[in-house]
Design a protein around this motif. Structure first.
Motif, PDB file in Angstrom:
ATOM      1  N   PRO A  71       0.827  -1.222   0.000  1.00 31.37           N
ATOM      2  CA  PRO A  71       0.000   0.000   0.000  1.00 31.37           C
ATOM      3  C   PRO A  71       0.858   1.267   0.000  1.00 31.37           C
ATOM      4  O   PRO A  71       2.012   1.240   0.412  1.00 31.37           O
ATOM      5  CB  PRO A  71      -0.787  -0.099   1.320  1.00 31.37           C
ATOM      6  N   SER A  72       0.262   2.351  -0.441  1.00 22.34           N
ATOM      7  CA  SER A  72       0.941   3.653  -0.415  1.00 22.34           C
ATOM      8  C   SER A  72      -0.087   4.755  -0.564  1.00 22.34           C
ATOM      9  O   SER A  72      -1.017   4.640  -1.360  1.00 22.34           O
ATOM     10  CB  SER A  72       1.945   3.748  -1.559  1.00 22.34           C
ATOM     11  N   THR A  73       0.086   5.809   0.185  1.00 21.72           N
ATOM     12  CA  THR A  73      -0.707   7.031  -0.008  1.00 21.72           C
ATOM     13  C   THR A  73       0.188   8.115  -0.618  1.00 21.72           C
ATOM     14  O   THR A  73      -0.038   8.581  -1.738  1.00 21.72           O
ATOM     15  CB  THR A  73      -1.291   7.511   1.334  1.00 21.72           C
ATOM     16  N   ARG A  74       1.230   8.507   0.125  1.00 22.79           N
ATOM     17  CA  ARG A  74       2.058   9.642  -0.276  1.00 22.79           C
ATOM     18  C   ARG A  74       2.874   9.363  -1.538  1.00 22.79           C
ATOM     19  O   ARG A  74       2.879  10.160  -2.476  1.00 22.79           O
ATOM     20  CB  ARG A  74       3.034  10.014   0.864  1.00 22.79           C
ATOM     21  N   THR A  75       3.569   8.236  -1.557  1.00 25.81           N
ATOM     22  CA  THR A  75       4.494   7.978  -2.668  1.00 25.81           C
ATOM     23  C   THR A  75       3.730   7.854  -3.973  1.00 25.81           C
ATOM     24  O   THR A  75       4.110   8.432  -4.996  1.00 25.81           O
ATOM     25  CB  THR A  75       5.297   6.699  -2.379  1.00 25.81           C
ATOM     26  N   ARG A  76       2.654   7.102  -3.911  1.00 30.38           N
ATOM     27  CA  ARG A  76       1.886   6.854  -5.126  1.00 30.38           C
ATOM     28  C   ARG A  76       1.279   8.144  -5.678  1.00 30.38           C
ATOM     29  O   ARG A  76       1.439   8.478  -6.861  1.00 30.38           O
ATOM     30  CB  ARG A  76       0.783   5.845  -4.806  1.00 30.38           C
ATOM     31  N   VAL A 132       8.709   1.524  -8.681  1.00 26.26           N
ATOM     32  CA  VAL A 132       8.366   0.215  -8.128  1.00 26.26           C
ATOM     33  C   VAL A 132       8.410   0.268  -6.604  1.00 26.26           C
ATOM     34  O   VAL A 132       9.405   0.724  -6.024  1.00 26.26           O
ATOM     35  CB  VAL A 132       9.359  -0.868  -8.615  1.00 26.26           C
ATOM     36  N   ARG A 133       7.355  -0.207  -5.971  1.00 25.83           N
ATOM     37  CA  ARG A 133       7.357  -0.430  -4.511  1.00 25.83           C
ATOM     38  C   ARG A 133       7.244  -1.932  -4.296  1.00 25.83           C
ATOM     39  O   ARG A 133       6.285  -2.563  -4.722  1.00 25.83           O
ATOM     40  CB  ARG A 133       6.197   0.310  -3.838  1.00 25.83           C
ATOM     41  N   THR A 134       8.264  -2.491  -3.631  1.00 22.29           N
ATOM     42  CA  THR A 134       8.270  -3.925  -3.441  1.00 22.29           C
ATOM     43  C   THR A 134       8.896  -4.270  -2.095  1.00 22.29           C
ATOM     44  O   THR A 134       9.127  -3.393  -1.261  1.00 22.29           O
ATOM     45  CB  THR A 134       8.990  -4.614  -4.634  1.00 22.29           C
ATOM     46  N   HIS A 141      15.368   0.449   1.581  1.00 19.33           N
ATOM     47  CA  HIS A 141      15.671   1.817   1.120  1.00 19.33           C
ATOM     48  C   HIS A 141      14.393   2.559   0.719  1.00 19.33           C
ATOM     49  O   HIS A 141      13.457   1.954   0.165  1.00 19.33           O
ATOM     50  CB  HIS A 141      16.622   1.786  -0.081  1.00 19.33           C
ATOM     51  N   HIS A 142      14.403   3.867   0.963  1.00 16.42           N
ATOM     52  CA  HIS A 142      13.272   4.716   0.573  1.00 16.42           C
ATOM     53  C   HIS A 142      13.817   6.086   0.124  1.00 16.42           C
ATOM     54  O   HIS A 142      13.648   7.094   0.792  1.00 16.42           O
ATOM     55  CB  HIS A 142      12.330   4.884   1.769  1.00 16.42           C
ATOM     56  N   PRO A 143      14.491   6.098  -1.041  1.00 18.75           N
ATOM     57  CA  PRO A 143      15.187   7.330  -1.436  1.00 18.75           C
ATOM     58  C   PRO A 143      14.264   8.510  -1.707  1.00 18.75           C
ATOM     59  O   PRO A 143      14.650   9.667  -1.459  1.00 18.75           O
ATOM     60  CB  PRO A 143      15.933   6.911  -2.708  1.00 18.75           C
ATOM     61  N   CYS A 144      13.064   8.255  -2.235  1.00 14.81           N
ATOM     62  CA  CYS A 144      12.146   9.377  -2.519  1.00 14.81           C
ATOM     63  C   CYS A 144      11.791  10.097  -1.214  1.00 14.81           C
ATOM     64  O   CYS A 144      11.671  11.328  -1.181  1.00 14.81           O
ATOM     65  CB  CYS A 144      10.886   8.871  -3.209  1.00 14.81           C
ATOM     66  N   GLN A 145      11.622   9.318  -0.138  1.00 17.39           N
ATOM     67  CA  GLN A 145      11.331   9.929   1.156  1.00 17.39           C
ATOM     68  C   GLN A 145      12.504  10.787   1.627  1.00 17.39           C
ATOM     69  O   GLN A 145      12.327  11.911   2.105  1.00 17.39           O
ATOM     70  CB  GLN A 145      11.036   8.838   2.191  1.00 17.39           C
ATOM     71  N   ALA A 146      13.703  10.254   1.463  1.00 18.75           N
ATOM     72  CA  ALA A 146      14.883  10.974   1.960  1.00 18.75           C
ATOM     73  C   ALA A 146      15.056  12.326   1.261  1.00 18.75           C
ATOM     74  O   ALA A 146      15.476  13.303   1.887  1.00 18.75           O
ATOM     75  CB  ALA A 146      16.133  10.110   1.764  1.00 18.75           C
ATOM     76  N   HIS A 184       8.632  12.952  10.636  1.00 17.05           N
ATOM     77  CA  HIS A 184       8.068  11.588  10.582  1.00 17.05           C
ATOM     78  C   HIS A 184       7.652  11.387   9.138  1.00 17.05           C
ATOM     79  O   HIS A 184       7.007  12.227   8.532  1.00 17.05           O
ATOM     80  CB  HIS A 184       6.857  11.483  11.515  1.00 17.05           C
ATOM     81  N   CYS A 185       8.000  10.225   8.559  1.00 18.99           N
ATOM     82  CA  CYS A 185       7.715  10.025   7.136  1.00 18.99           C
ATOM     83  C   CYS A 185       6.236   9.742   6.873  1.00 18.99           C
ATOM     84  O   CYS A 185       5.787   9.859   5.737  1.00 18.99           O
ATOM     85  CB  CYS A 185       8.574   8.897   6.588  1.00 18.99           C
ATOM     86  N   LEU A 186       5.489   9.348   7.906  1.00 18.23           N
ATOM     87  CA  LEU A 186       4.065   8.996   7.811  1.00 18.23           C
ATOM     88  C   LEU A 186       3.900   7.709   6.984  1.00 18.23           C
ATOM     89  O   LEU A 186       4.704   7.466   6.093  1.00 18.23           O
ATOM     90  CB  LEU A 186       3.229  10.138   7.233  1.00 18.23           C
ATOM     91  N   PRO A 187       2.896   6.893   7.221  1.00 14.02           N
ATOM     92  CA  PRO A 187       1.817   7.120   8.181  1.00 14.02           C
ATOM     93  C   PRO A 187       2.287   6.904   9.621  1.00 14.02           C
ATOM     94  O   PRO A 187       3.142   6.049   9.865  1.00 14.02           O
ATOM     95  CB  PRO A 187       0.782   6.053   7.793  1.00 14.02           C
ATOM     96  N   ASN A 189       6.364  17.982   0.677  1.00 12.79           N
ATOM     97  CA  ASN A 189       7.582  18.036  -0.137  1.00 12.79           C
ATOM     98  C   ASN A 189       7.845  16.763  -0.923  1.00 12.79           C
ATOM     99  O   ASN A 189       8.762  16.719  -1.751  1.00 12.79           O
ATOM    100  CB  ASN A 189       8.784  18.385   0.755  1.00 12.79           C
ATOM    101  N   ARG A 190       7.031  15.737  -0.707  1.00 15.70           N
ATOM    102  CA  ARG A 190       7.152  14.550  -1.551  1.00 15.70           C
ATOM    103  C   ARG A 190       6.851  14.892  -3.011  1.00 15.70           C
ATOM    104  O   ARG A 190       7.395  14.281  -3.924  1.00 15.70           O
ATOM    105  CB  ARG A 190       6.207  13.438  -1.064  1.00 15.70           C
ATOM    106  N   LEU A 191       5.971  15.868  -3.231  1.00 21.28           N
ATOM    107  CA  LEU A 191       5.560  16.196  -4.612  1.00 21.28           C
ATOM    108  C   LEU A 191       6.675  16.887  -5.404  1.00 21.28           C
ATOM    109  O   LEU A 191       7.074  16.380  -6.468  1.00 21.28           O
ATOM    110  CB  LEU A 191       4.258  17.003  -4.589  1.00 21.28           C
TER     111      LEU A 191
END
Ligand SMILES: NC(=O)OP(=O)(O)O
Length: 338
Positions: free
Chosen positions: A67-72, A118-120, A145-150, A281-284, A309-311
């Motif tokens: 699942p994903s809210t922010r990244t997707r 890809v989220r896996t 790893h979660h580079p988009c979050q970083a 906090h990266c959320l959720p 800022n994810r956008l």
């Protein structure tokens, strides 16, 4: 694909190379390239609709096995803001569930797309997909790893503090999680001083610590580990936490909640930090577990700006990878069989 440049492109930040083909880990980005991506993201945030003619007709594919809210949504919105189209696939909507391999999937999706996110689960899967794909692959989260979050974390801190190098930051909670690993890479690339507080059995991956320390020898940052949250936050400009129970570890819920007791980010813990400390906090978030509602909604929280800022950071990543892939396309051999 050709990549028309916006009319006032001369005034816009150029991301210094070498730009990697894929974004799988923060460590894929040289410090200057990462800084350039943040500059571009900041420019895109200032002028969110100024790039809608940048990549007309280009296609983003998002393949999500979790699942994903922010990244997707940030990736899809970012694509739209670049004039791209986006298609989102959950695993069960594809042939993966019927046994088609991730590698074959990536190879075929490359025929239709200009970039694939890809989220896996295992990081090796996204590496294999990137190896098989003929278009850039963006890691939209793996177990490690979660580079988009970083990138969003860094943009948020940079907006608030101006300069990242030399900052003192703390991560409190699961030191083995993808968020902590990628934040470690972000601190290494930008010269921040990070202390990670976690129970000993959730210590950060040793190989990633070694890699970060090697880079920090050049950037001026540092990393240390402790089992004492109060020690980690002392003097910290920012305190970062993440969920105690990752998406695929629900079976460990009881054990983890018991083990992480004492690692909650609350007002008592923040009283040990700088008066002007901020909270990430990266959320959720699970309110009342790893962070209290008072802190999450309080005046030290940058969490909502961090989510926003994810956008622009996703927009900067997509623009840079797709543009660079387009520039490289002339040098590439076609994939065997095509
Ligand atoms: N922080 C983050 O990656 O959120 P999502 O899981 O909602 O995408």
């Amino acid at each position: 694909m050709t990549t028309p440049t916006p009319a006032n492109a001369a005034a816009r930040p150029v991301v210094p190379g070498p730009v990697p083909r894929n974004l799988l880990r923060v460590g894929d980005l040289a410090p200057d390239t990462l800084a350039g991506l943040l500059d571009l993201a900041a420019a895109m945030k200032r002028e969110p609709l100024g790039w809608t003619s940048a990549l007309p007709g280009a296609e983003l594919g998002c393949l999500f096995e979790k699942p994903s809210t922010r990244t997707r949504v940030s990736l899809v919105a970012a694509a739209h803001r670049l004039g791209m189209r986006a298609i989102v696939l959950n695993r069960e909507e594809t042939q993966l569930d019927r046994g088609e391999t991730a590698v074959d999937t990536a190879r075929v999706l490359s025929c239709y797309l200009d970039v694939l996110a890809v989220r896996t689960f295992a990081h090796a899967v996204v590496e294999e997909m990137a190896g098989a794909a003929t278009v850039p692959v963006v890691n939209a989260l793996t177990n490690t790893h979660h580079p988009c979050q970083a990138l969003a974390d860094l943009l948020t801190l940079r907006e608030h503090f101006g300069e990242l190098a030399g900052m003192t930051v703390a991560f409190v909670g699961d030191g083995r999680g993808n968020t902590c690993h990628s934040f470690l890479g972000a601190c290494a690339a930008t010269g921040m001083n990070l202390t990670i507080a976690s129970p000993r059995e959730y210590d950060t991956d040793q190989a990633l610590l070694a890699e970060a320390r090697e880079l920090m020898a050049h950037t001026g940052g540092s990393v240390s580990l402790t089992t004492e949250p109060a020690q980690a936050v002392r003097g910290a400009h920012a305190v970062y936490t993440d969920a105690w129970v990752p998406m695929d570890k629900h079976h460990e819920q009881t054990e983890r909640v018991a083990r992480f007791a004492g690692f909650r980010v609350d007002d008592d813990l923040l009283a040990q930090a700088r008066q002007d400390t901020v909270v990430l906090h990266c959320l959720p978030a699970v309110r009342g577990l790893e962070i209290t509602s008072e802190v999450l909604d309080g005046n030290r929280s940058l969490v909502w700006r961090q989510a926003a800022n994810r956008l622009p950071t996703a927009q900067a990543v997509l623009h840079t990878l797709v543009t660079t892939a387009g520039e490289r396309a002339g040098d590439q051999e076609p994939h065997p069989g095509l």
